[in-house]
Design a protein around this motif. Structure first.
Motif, short mmCIF file in Angstrom:
data_model
loop_
_atom_site.label_atom_id
_atom_site.label_comp_id
_atom_site.label_asym_id
_atom_site.label_seq_id
_atom_site.Cartn_x
_atom_site.Cartn_y
_atom_site.Cartn_z
N LYS A 143 0.70 -1.00 0.16
CA LYS A 143 0.33 0.01 0.15
C LYS A 143 0.57 1.28 -0.01
CE LYS A 143 -3.87 2.32 2.79
NZ LYS A 143 -4.74 1.71 3.98
N VAL A 144 0.55 2.55 -1.50
CA VAL A 144 1.71 3.21 -1.29
C VAL A 144 1.11 4.39 -1.42
CG1 VAL A 144 3.22 4.01 -2.68
CG2 VAL A 144 3.53 2.15 -2.48
N PRO A 145 1.47 5.63 -0.41
CA PRO A 145 0.58 6.57 -0.30
C PRO A 145 0.87 7.07 -1.51
CG PRO A 145 2.70 6.74 0.92
CD PRO A 145 2.73 5.70 0.53
N VAL A 146 0.13 8.16 -2.44
CA VAL A 146 0.17 9.42 -3.39
C VAL A 146 0.70 10.48 -2.88
CG1 VAL A 146 -1.22 10.43 -5.46
CG2 VAL A 146 -1.61 7.79 -4.25
N GLY A 147 1.18 11.36 -2.58
CA GLY A 147 1.47 12.61 -2.54
C GLY A 147 0.29 13.48 -3.19
N ARG A 148 0.56 14.60 -2.92
CA ARG A 148 -0.45 15.38 -3.34
C ARG A 148 0.24 16.29 -5.03
NH1 ARG A 148 -2.07 19.80 1.26
NH2 ARG A 148 0.33 19.13 1.67
N THR A 149 1.50 16.62 -4.57
CA THR A 149 2.51 16.68 -6.27
C THR A 149 2.07 15.58 -7.31
OG1 THR A 149 4.07 16.51 -5.30
CG2 THR A 149 3.31 19.16 -4.25
N TYR A 150 1.72 14.49 -6.87
CA TYR A 150 2.18 13.62 -8.29
C TYR A 150 0.23 13.72 -8.24
CZ TYR A 150 6.82 14.00 -7.01
OH TYR A 150 7.85 13.90 -5.66
N ARG A 151 -0.30 13.50 -8.10
CA ARG A 151 -1.89 13.46 -7.85
C ARG A 151 -1.65 14.03 -9.51
NH1 ARG A 151 -6.98 14.16 -8.18
NH2 ARG A 151 -8.21 12.29 -6.68
N ASP A 152 -1.74 14.91 -9.94
CA ASP A 152 -1.85 15.45 -11.16
C ASP A 152 -0.73 14.22 -12.38
OD1 ASP A 152 -3.41 16.99 -10.67
OD2 ASP A 152 -2.27 19.02 -11.30
N THR A 153 -0.46 13.44 -12.19
CA THR A 153 0.43 12.38 -12.68
C THR A 153 -1.00 11.30 -12.94
OG1 THR A 153 2.60 13.45 -12.28
CG2 THR A 153 2.35 11.63 -13.82
N LEU A 154 -1.26 10.60 -11.91
CA LEU A 154 -1.48 10.09 -12.20
C LEU A 154 -3.33 10.15 -12.30
CD1 LEU A 154 -1.28 8.00 -8.44
CD2 LEU A 154 0.15 7.63 -10.41
N VAL A 155 -3.94 11.70 -12.75
CA VAL A 155 -5.01 11.64 -13.27
C VAL A 155 -4.82 11.91 -14.90
CG1 VAL A 155 -6.79 13.39 -13.67
CG2 VAL A 155 -5.43 13.04 -10.87
N ARG A 156 -4.05 12.21 -15.03
CA ARG A 156 -3.14 12.32 -17.17
C ARG A 156 -3.10 10.45 -17.10
NH1 ARG A 156 -0.13 16.75 -15.48
NH2 ARG A 156 1.21 15.55 -15.09
N VAL A 157 -2.66 9.46 -16.38
CA VAL A 157 -2.51 8.73 -16.74
C VAL A 157 -4.15 7.17 -16.50
CG1 VAL A 157 -0.24 8.32 -17.19
CG2 VAL A 157 -1.21 7.88 -15.07
N ASN A 158 -4.88 8.31 -16.09
CA ASN A 158 -6.33 7.45 -15.22
C ASN A 158 -5.83 6.30 -14.25
OD1 ASN A 158 -7.51 9.03 -17.35
ND2 ASN A 158 -7.04 7.10 -18.79
N LEU A 159 -5.55 6.70 -13.60
CA LEU A 159 -5.06 5.91 -12.02
C LEU A 159 -6.02 6.98 -11.66
CD1 LEU A 159 -1.59 5.06 -12.20
CD2 LEU A 159 -3.43 3.38 -12.73
#
Length: 223
Positions: A202-218
């Protein structure tokens, strides 16, 4: 009131309500967005009622001066307006569920024996396992393999990520890199978001990296 006056009255009331509701939504989201939380519905509805009730009362007194229409007590008007706003929010949530987080849609990639990343050459006895997770551990980088084994290498984290060339993956946190193929799903727990790995991690998602995951539909975008 005549039909034309009634239409004008309710048109002004509805338009004013929409404008005030949009304003309150933007303000409440902006005020607490940096906390990574969503606005409390009661707070949003209370602000809406606090602003809109005096406007509605003033419009009613101005446009219904020649009728027998009786305004309810101000406290009742406040409660009714809050309930009306909560009902509107509930309808909006049901039609567009913004909190739904689901497993990422994986597109199968057919590859014929991909070239292992350079970082794997540093690990002895890996038995052709794949690297699924990198994380910082003081001056070391901890490496999780697909067979469940962990290894520690004395090197900089950014150099380790650079040596994962050729392997699709994502920086989900300043201290965590994960392989795209190893992601099982994404979940929200107590206001925080986590990537769940197919190895059980279980890996935490950092706020500054969230947009990167949004762009790849995660992850789904926020309002």
């Amino acid at each position: 009131m005549s039909i034309a006056t009634r239409l004008t009255f309710w048109g002004v009331i509805c338009t004013t309500g929409v404008v005030v509701a949009s304003f309150v939504r933007v303000v409440t989201v902006s005020l607490i967005k940096y906390h990574g939380r969503k606005p409390h519905l009661l707070l949003e509805s209370g602000c809406f009622a606090l602003i809109s009730v005096p406007i509605f009362v003033g419009l009613t007194r101005e446009m219904a001066t020649n009728t027998q229409f009786q305004l309810p007590p101000i406290e009742q008007a406040f409660v009714y307006t809050m309930l009306f706003h909560l009902f509107g929010v509930a309808i909006r949530k049901m039609s567009r569920p913004e909190d739904k987080i689901h497993a990422p849609a994986m597109t199968p990639m057919v590859q014929s024996k991909p070239t292992p990343p350079r970082l794997l050459d540093r690990i002895q006895g890996h038995n052709n396992a794949e690297i699924v997770h990198l994380t910082v551990d003081d001056h070391y980088v901890e490496i999780l393999l697909s067979n469940g084994l962990r290894h520690r290498l004395l090197m900089r984290f950014r150099d380790a990520v650079a040596e994962m060339d050729g392997v699709p993956g994502h920086m989900v946190h300043r201290s965590h890199w994960v392989s795209h193929a190893a992601i099982r799903s994404v979940e929200r727990d107590n206001g925080r978001e986590f990537v769940l790995l197919n190895t059980g991690g279980k890996v935490p998602v950092g706020r500054t990296y969230r947009d990167t995951l949004v762009r790849v539909n995660l992850l789904a975008p926020r309002d």
